[in-house]
Write an enzyme that holds these catalytic residues in place. Structure first.
Site, mmCIF file in Angstrom:
data_model
loop_
_atom_site.group_PDB
_atom_site.id
_atom_site.type_symbol
_atom_site.label_atom_id
_atom_site.label_comp_id
_atom_site.label_asym_id
_atom_site.label_seq_id
_atom_site.Cartn_x
_atom_site.Cartn_y
_atom_site.Cartn_z
ATOM 1 C CG ASN A 10 36.641 44.495 40.501
ATOM 2 O OD1 ASN A 10 37.206 44.146 41.549
ATOM 3 N ND2 ASN A 10 36.993 45.595 39.874
ATOM 4 N NE ARG A 28 39.320 48.375 49.935
ATOM 5 C CZ ARG A 28 40.265 48.342 49.023
ATOM 6 N NH1 ARG A 28 41.528 48.599 49.358
ATOM 7 N NH2 ARG A 28 40.020 48.038 47.771
ATOM 8 N N GLY A 29 39.412 44.752 50.081
ATOM 9 C CA GLY A 29 40.185 44.212 48.957
ATOM 10 C C GLY A 29 40.261 42.703 49.163
ATOM 11 C CD GLN A 63 36.150 51.220 47.613
ATOM 12 O OE1 GLN A 63 35.585 52.137 47.031
ATOM 13 N NE2 GLN A 63 35.503 50.141 48.011
ATOM 14 C CG ASP A 118 35.935 41.590 45.407
ATOM 15 O OD1 ASP A 118 36.427 42.577 44.849
ATOM 16 O OD2 ASP A 118 35.890 41.445 46.644
HETATM 17 O O1 MRU Z 1 34.656 46.680 48.610
HETATM 18 P P1 MRU Z 1 36.136 46.504 48.444
HETATM 19 O O2 MRU Z 1 36.914 47.746 48.614
HETATM 20 O O3 MRU Z 1 36.655 45.361 49.291
HETATM 21 O O4 MRU Z 1 36.279 46.053 46.927
HETATM 22 C C1 MRU Z 1 37.545 45.793 46.416
HETATM 23 C C2 MRU Z 1 37.552 45.512 44.971
HETATM 24 O O5 MRU Z 1 36.532 45.526 44.321
HETATM 25 C C3 MRU Z 1 38.857 45.146 44.346
HETATM 26 O O6 MRU Z 1 38.871 45.502 42.992
HETATM 27 C C4 MRU Z 1 39.084 43.631 44.452
HETATM 28 O O7 MRU Z 1 38.895 43.184 45.761
HETATM 29 C C5 MRU Z 1 40.426 43.250 44.004
HETATM 30 S S1 MRU Z 1 41.641 43.840 45.122
HETATM 31 C C6 MRU Z 1 43.141 43.310 44.696
#
Ligand code: MRU
Length: 316
Positions: free
Chosen positions: A229, A46-47, A178, A219
């Site tokens: 985000n 994820r991320g 996370q 995101d």
């Molecule tokens: O649901 P996730 O864990 O994929 O969400 C991730 C985030 O919201 C992060 O802040 C974003 O992707 C930036 S990661 C460098």
């Protein structure tokens, strides 16, 4: 050794399963693009930037095996709707295919460019972090969320390695955690001083003057700088404004969707209520109560002090 979320090995993709961290460091070997799509959807990886890189390798795996490129593209496309890097990377891979480029080289280039962008964002962004700062961050934006180093956490990391004596408040980031599971794990590995807090502790810490700045990732960023985000980011930005705490967003250019304008243009992912009502299969809410699980929110530009990119700082 530096933390890595994934590794390409020529005929397969290895993923560090982020669902079982920090208890287990379990690597999955994926040889089928459908398994890559599932890993993205189920959040084993994820991320936004990591999702983009992994989708690019998923595309390579599919085309390599003679699958229909359009089907491969669509399957990967439909995994997570908010992370713009996913669509950016898939479009780049499809274009590479059309132009007859080496797909494996293109995916590697996406990974390498992301790593370089993170290092550069770190160098640029750390200039905004005062010596001895207590920095609050949300979700995980570190090496696990990218090709390495990280976006917001990369900025914090760069400040730490420059001897700036930073301290990090880590929002646990309900419901997927996370922050407490992944960001704390990364910070602990590198000896960066930190403390985990519940998401609802942030405002009170700001009122007490214990937060010097906030750095988060993104995101998706629209042309007019609305930032999608992890859910809770908008709340933090409002609190930051009320308490005059600088609020920074760090994101590579691959997160900027130049074709979208305004917050209505961003699709917000809604995930299963099970992720909210259960922790490790143990119910923490009555079975009969419905729950709303929005994975992201949107922060308007007026709540953001500046956006840090690999090309420089955008002051808002
Ligand atoms: O649901 P996730 O864990 O994929 O969400 C991730 C985030 O919201 C992060 O802040 C974003 O992707 C930036 S990661 C460098």
């Amino acid at each position: 050794m530096e933390v890595r979320a994934f590794q390409w090995k020529g005929d397969s993709l290895f993923l560090l399963d982020q669902r079982v961290l920090p208890e287990k460091e379990l690597w999955q070997q994926l040889k089928d693009y459908r398994d890559v799509a599932k890993a993205i959807k189920d959040m084993a990886v994820r991320g936004a930037p990591a999702i983009g890189c992994v989708a690019a390798y998923g595309f390579v795996l599919g085309v390599m095996k003679g699958e229909d490129p359009e089907l491969v593209y669509r399957t990967l496309w439909e995994t997570r709707p908010t992370a713009y890097n996913l669509f950016w990377a898939l479009n780049r891979m499809r274009k590479a295919l059309e132009e007859g480029k080496d797909l494996e080289e293109e995916a590697k280039a996406i990974e390498e460019e992301d790593y370089r962008a993170n290092k550069r964002m770190g160098e640029i962004g750390q200039q905004l972090i005062p010596k001895g700062a207590r920095v609050l961050t949300h979700c995980n934006t570190g090496a696990l969320a990218t090709a390495g180093w990280g976006t917001a956490l990369g900025v914090i990391r760069s400040a730490h390695y420059l001897g700036k004596d930073v301290f990090v408040w880590v929002d646990e980031t309900r419901p997927y955690l996370q922050g407490s599971r992944l960001t704390a794990w990364e910070l602990l590995k590198e000896g960066i001083p930190h403390s985990i807090i519940t998401d609802s502790t942030a405002g009170f810490l700001m009122r007490r003057g214990l937060v010097d700045c906030i750095v988060v990732g993104a995101d998706r960023i629209t042309k007019d700088y609305y930032v999608a985000n992890k859910i809770g980011t908008y709340t933090l930005s409002v609190l930051a404004k009320v308490h005059s705490v600088p609020f920074y967003v760090a994101a590579p250019k691959s997160t900027f969707d130049e074709n979208s304008i305004g917050e209505e243009s961003i699709k917000i992912e809604e995930r299963s209520e099970m992720e909210l009502k259960f922790i490790k299969h143990v119910p923490i809410a009555p079975d009969g109560s419905p729950a709303l699980h929005l994975a992201f929110d949107i922060t308007p530009p007026e709540n953001i002090t500046a956006i840090i990119t690999e090309e420089g700082i955008i002051k808002l």
